[in-house]
Design a protein around this motif. Sequence first.
Motif, PDB file in Angstrom:
ATOM      1  N   ILE A  71       0.828  -1.201   0.000  1.00 17.37           N
ATOM      2  CA  ILE A  71       0.000   0.000   0.000  1.00 17.37           C
ATOM      3  C   ILE A  71       0.866   1.256   0.000  1.00 17.37           C
ATOM      4  O   ILE A  71       0.543   2.250  -0.650  1.00 17.37           O
ATOM      5  N   GLU A 113      -5.124  -4.267  -1.819  1.00 19.87           N
ATOM      6  CA  GLU A 113      -6.494  -4.078  -1.353  1.00 19.87           C
ATOM      7  C   GLU A 113      -7.014  -5.369  -0.719  1.00 19.87           C
ATOM      8  O   GLU A 113      -7.656  -5.345   0.334  1.00 19.87           O
ATOM      9  N   ARG A 116      -5.569  -5.701   2.757  1.00 18.23           N
ATOM     10  CA  ARG A 116      -6.267  -4.825   3.713  1.00 18.23           C
ATOM     11  C   ARG A 116      -7.602  -5.434   4.122  1.00 18.23           C
ATOM     12  O   ARG A 116      -7.965  -5.448   5.291  1.00 18.23           O
ATOM     13  N   ASP A 117      -8.348  -5.947   3.129  1.00 17.16           N
ATOM     14  CA  ASP A 117      -9.641  -6.572   3.424  1.00 17.16           C
ATOM     15  C   ASP A 117      -9.475  -7.789   4.324  1.00 17.16           C
ATOM     16  O   ASP A 117     -10.266  -8.002   5.240  1.00 17.16           O
TER      17      ASP A 117
END
Length: 188
Positions: A71, A113, A116-117
């Motif tokens: 990220i 992503e 993160r999820d």
Amino acid sequence: MLVGYARISDKTQKVDSQIDILKKAGCERIVEETITGISTKKTQLNHLLEELQEGDTLIVARADRLARRAIQVLEVCETLNKKEVNLVILDLGVDTRTPSGKMVLSIMASVAEWERDQLREKQRRGIEAARKRGKHLGRKKKHNDESMEAAIAAHQEGTKTVDEICRIYNVSRATLYRRVNERKLKSL
């Protein structure tokens, strides 16, 4: 202009191998920095990101030299993209000057992503499990149930100010009002 960025975490390490790789990649200028990858205050990198101009290309030997997490790499990419500066990450084969390099970067963004999820889901499951076991989450209470009952009773009597009640019974103003209102709603 091709600009290289080489970073080592501490002075016991050597930056030589990165510099050799960056020179071989054709870098006209190389910026070196000694700072931990965890730090968000990469002074030389931040200055470099400000200096780079449209059409320039930033080259790093490895993604972890730019940032610790995917990220963070993507945040740097976004900064560069806004300035129309290209990025080359040699160990990953990412070269935003090419369509395939942009695709690899898009895949990295998707993976970041997803990570993160996954972390959010893991955290949510952990919180649910802790609640089921009766674990109190959040800040530790300043008061106990007995002092809260006494504070509510004092509030209902109306002989003391709210500030006095909060100080005497060691409860916060917001919690006192919330509990008093909860009692009113239950009695309706």
